[in-house]
Structures are given as structure tokens and as C-alpha cells.
Design an enzyme around this catalytic site. Structure first.
Site, mmCIF file in Angstrom:
data_model
loop_
_atom_site.group_PDB
_atom_site.id
_atom_site.type_symbol
_atom_site.label_atom_id
_atom_site.label_comp_id
_atom_site.label_asym_id
_atom_site.label_seq_id
_atom_site.Cartn_x
_atom_site.Cartn_y
_atom_site.Cartn_z
ATOM 1 C CG HIS A 118 -1.553 6.846 -1.660
ATOM 2 N ND1 HIS A 118 -2.841 6.946 -2.140
ATOM 3 C CD2 HIS A 118 -1.642 6.161 -0.501
ATOM 4 C CE1 HIS A 118 -3.679 6.348 -1.286
ATOM 5 N NE2 HIS A 118 -2.983 5.868 -0.282
ATOM 6 C CD GLN A 165 -7.254 11.396 -1.903
ATOM 7 O OE1 GLN A 165 -6.117 11.187 -2.310
ATOM 8 N NE2 GLN A 165 -7.570 11.280 -0.643
ATOM 9 C CG ASP A 169 -0.979 5.460 3.498
ATOM 10 O OD1 ASP A 169 -1.482 5.235 2.376
ATOM 11 O OD2 ASP A 169 -1.556 6.139 4.357
ATOM 12 C CG HIS A 180 -7.817 4.272 0.870
ATOM 13 N ND1 HIS A 180 -7.329 3.701 -0.262
ATOM 14 C CD2 HIS A 180 -6.788 4.982 1.425
ATOM 15 C CE1 HIS A 180 -6.055 4.060 -0.408
ATOM 16 N NE2 HIS A 180 -5.704 4.819 0.605
ATOM 17 C CG HIS A 228 -1.946 1.088 1.208
ATOM 18 N ND1 HIS A 228 -3.299 0.813 1.188
ATOM 19 C CD2 HIS A 228 -1.851 2.433 1.192
ATOM 20 C CE1 HIS A 228 -3.978 1.953 1.167
ATOM 21 N NE2 HIS A 228 -3.122 2.948 1.166
ATOM 22 C CD GLU A 230 -6.607 6.740 5.896
ATOM 23 O OE1 GLU A 230 -7.046 6.792 4.742
ATOM 24 O OE2 GLU A 230 -5.458 7.094 6.212
#
Ligand SMILES: [Zn+2]
Length: 425
Positions: free
Chosen positions: A55, A148, A305, A206, A53, A209
Site C-alpha cells: 500500500h 478500503q 503489505d 483483500h 502486495h 483478512e
């Protein structure tokens, strides 16, 4: 041939023979034949690290156009929306490629990256598809279409996700806790599963979170995975709300998750920093229930992350660093638990990526591995050793010489300090 390495779970020293970019034979040290690819010098050989994981489209933007002074998730989102204005294809390619070089140097050869697809131009996605192709010989990159700003609550969200699937992502994402209503969150997961199933893709959302103990989308994700047949192909990432669930609900959830076969990814670096921001003391740190879910038989992996972006300003793309912080955060300090933490950045993370036979230090598997200047996984995590050798598809791609510290101590001749100790496992 790779000479003279230790192996996890086997006593003694071993040679590894490589043929046609695969591991042909593993034989006792001294019995291996062939040209020398690497001399392990008694170090620990392991299958490469796996990043479940990250980005990559936001990496290396920390400080642009300004630093996230408060460090909160919300200021991070605000800073990113300013930085996003200047996003170009080349900008994404350059930053993502540089961090993949860091990953490779650290022995991380399988990487799953989320890519924001709430952009009608899909600029970052097209750039990342190009990167995936460029690095293919060295790093196996999986791309997640990550909405997102939501699927149902974002204009044309479902269409953008569908478009991303058609362009060739590997995994479909979602962000149910961010949708406007609970019902929108459930609907967003249904849409994501539908797209993943129709295109034969994996799913990684996701999920929860947030510190809100009412955020309970992981049960929805698990149930959709079990009923729709995605099971081991589906992953819930972050799930930090689980850190706030009460005991009765947690107990029920363990059963639901174990039955579903889904994977969990915990990202301790970022979530220790981002969660608990609305708390006075005692202050929560928003970590998923790592220890409890492992005990319940759920596959849990550790991810990075963010690497130097508005949400987390630090990082060198090192899985061993993630494991160290994860151990402290999830209180995994039993020696068996420390070994488990090593599996959470290797075997367990490989299960998240659904790598199957494409992963593992075994005969007939790809000749991709790391050699750590360490005696055991415990030793590698404790001393944060960088691999002396990284081998990807039978090619030596990175070397890091070990350099001891020379210490001059009163009334003693200079000595080398390596931070080893005979009582360490
Ligand atoms: Zn994330």
C-alpha cells in the site's frame, strides 16, 4: 555484457549478453562479448524481485500524527483516518516515490500497489497514476483500485470503483469481509468482477483478512474467477481466515482454489502482527494456508503489505526480508521449501502480476535482473544479502558493495566474517 554469474538451476558460471534492452544470449563464462555492464564476480543472477502486495499511499506515515501504540488493526485504522485528513497529492507522490527507490535499491522492479479509492476526490489515485508514469523506466508499477471502506457498504462505492477503472488502474480490488453483511460481501465481489471484466483488467481483493473462521469469501472469488474466465488474472490477498478453517472445509477449499486457477498472496509481516488480537492463548497468527495450498497446486506469493505505516512500523521494502519471515511463519524450512520461498518473491509473484514474457532471466526477455552476492537462493535468504547490482531495462541502476566484518578474536590474527559456511547449499 554481464560477466561471470551463477544461474538458478544451472551449474557453472555464465555471461549474459544484452542487446536492445533484452537478454540476447546466455553463454558459458569467458565466451560473452560486448561492453561490460556488470561483473558478477561469481554472484547469483536472478530475475528481479516482484512485490505482489503493498500500500504505497500509506507508506512512511508511521508515527503521524501519532504512533499505533497497541499495534492493532483497529487502532491502525483510527490513526490512518487522522493522518488521511492531511493527505495531499504531493504528500502521496513523495512518500510512494521514496519507497519505490528503496524497492529498486533492493532489486524489486515490479510492484503492485493498492490505492484507497473510498475518497470522492480520488486524490491518492491521481497521485499514484502520476508516480506510475514517473518511474516507468525503472520500476513497473501496477495500481489496484482498493475500496478500503467497502463497495456496497460505502456511499457511491460502485461508482468510485468504476471511476477508478476509467482513470486507468490496472487491477480492480474489493474487501468483501469488511462489507456490512455476507450478502453485501458477495455482491461486492460480483461488482468488482463485472468492472474488471468490462474494462479488461486484473482483479485482486483483500479477502477474508480476519480471524473469523466464518469468513469464506475466497470460495466466492475463486468461483467467480473460474466461471467468468478471469482465472489466473484474479488474486485473493491476505486470506488470513484460512488460518482458522477446519480440516474438512480446508480440504474442500483446496480443490475449489486449485480448479479456479486464482493466485493467493500471503503478507506474513503485517498479518503476524495484526491477527489473533482477540485471542487468549493459544493465540492464532492469522496466516493463510501457505504450505497446504502450494501442495494443492495453487500459486501462492509473499508480499510486504505495509512499509512503515500505522499497521506495520518496520520494513525496508526488501523481498528477501519478507521471504525470511514467511519461511518462519509458514514453517517452510525444508531446503526445497526455502527454494520455493525464493520463487514466491520472484516467479510466483510475477504470475500474480500476470507479467508473462515481460519477466524472467531467459533469452529474449527484458534485460532486468539482480546479482546477489550469494551462491544460491537459500544463501541469499539466510544471509539477507542485498544485490551488488540491480539492472533495469539494460541500465545499471543500483550498486551495493559487499563489506565483510573484521573480527579480532583472542589469540588469532584479525579475520573477515562473511557468515558463509561450506555445508550451506
Ligand atoms: Zn493489504
Amino acid at each position: 555484457m554481464i560477466r561471470n554469474v551463477r544461474l538458478i538451476g544451472r551449474d557453472g558460471l555464465w555471461d549474459i549478453e544484452v542487446e536492445d534492452a533484452r537478454i540476447a544470449r546466455i553463454v558459458p563464462a569467458g565466451e560473452g562479448t560486448g561492453d561490460l555492464l556488470a561483473d558478477g564476480a561469481g554472484g547469483l543472477a536472478s530475475a528481479p524481485f516482484v512485490e505482489p502486495h503493498v500500500h504505497l499511499d500509506t507508506t512512511l506515515t508511521a508515527g503521524e500524527p501519532r504512533w499505533n501504540a497497541s499495534g492493532s488493526l483497529w487502532e491502525g485504522i483510527a490513526v490512518w483516518s487522522e493522518r488521511k485528513q492531511s493527505l495531499t497529492r504531493q504528500d502521496v507522490i513523495d512518500r510512494a516515490t521514496e519507497v519505490l527507490r528503496w524497492y529498486a535499491a533492493n532489486g524489486v522492479l515490479h510492484v503492485r500497489s493498492h490505492v484507497d479509492v473510498t475518497d470522492p476526490g480520488l486524490v491518492a489515485l491521481d497521485a499514484m497514476i502520476e508516480v506510475r508514469e514517473n518511474v516507468r523506466d525503472v520500476v513497473n508499477l501496477q495500481l489496484v483500485a482498493f475500496p478500503q471502506e467497502g463497495i456496497v457498504s460505502f456511499d457511491d462505492g460502485p461508482q468510485l470503483l468504476e471511476k477508478a477503472a476509467e482513470r486507468g488502474v490496472d487491477v480492480i480490488g474489493a474487501i468483501p469481509h469488511f462489507e456490512d453483511t455476507r450478502e453485501d460481501g458477495v455482491r461486492s465481489l460480483e461488482i468488482a468482477f463485472d468492472i474488471a471484466e468490462r474494462h479488461g483488467l486484473l482483479l485482486d481483493a483483500h479477502c477474508d483478512e480476519i480471524d473469523d473462521e466464518q469468513s469464506r469469501f475466497v470460495e466466492v472469488l475463486a468461483t467467480l474467477a473460474r466461471r467468468g474466465g478471469l482465472r489466473g488474472r484474479a488474486t485473493a490477498s491476505h486470506t488470513t481466515a484460512m488460518g482458522s478453517y477446519n480440516g474438512a472445509y480446508s480440504y474442500k477449499l483446496q480443490r475449489v482454489l486449485a480448479r479456479s486457477g486464482i493466485n493467493l498472496v500471503s503478507n506474513p509481516l503485517a498479518n503476524l502482527c495484526l491477527q489473533g488480537r482477540f485471542d487468549d492463548y493459544p493465540k492464532r497468527r492469522g496466516l493463510t494456508q501457505v504450505k497446504e495450498m502450494l501442495a494443492a497446486g495453487v500459486n501462492v506469493a509473499f508480499g510486504h503489505d505495509d512499509v512503515m505505516d500505522p499497521w506495520y512500523p518496520l520494513g525496508t521494502a526488501s523481498s528477501l526480508q519478507v521471504a525470511l519471515v514467511g519461511i518462519a511463519a509458514a514453517q517452510l524450512t525444508g531446503t526445497a521449501e526455502i527454494d520455493e520461498a525464493f520463487r514466491m518473491i520472484t516467479d510466483r509473484a510475477a504470475r500474480v502480476l500476470h507479467l508473462g514474457d515481460a519477466y524472467g532471466l531467459e533469452e529474449s526477455r527484458p534485460a532486468s535482473l539482480v546479482i546477489l552476492p550469494a551462491t544460491s537462493p537459500y544463501d541469499a535468504i539466510r544471509r539477507q544479502t542485498r544485490p551488488t547490482h540491480v539492472i533495469s531495462n539494460a541500465r545499471l541502476i543500483a550498486r551495493t558493495p559487499t563489506t565483510p566484518t573484521h573480527l579480532t578474536w583472542p589469540d588469532e590474527p584479525p579475520r573477515q566474517i562473511t557468515f558463509t559456511h561450506p555445508t550451506a547449499p
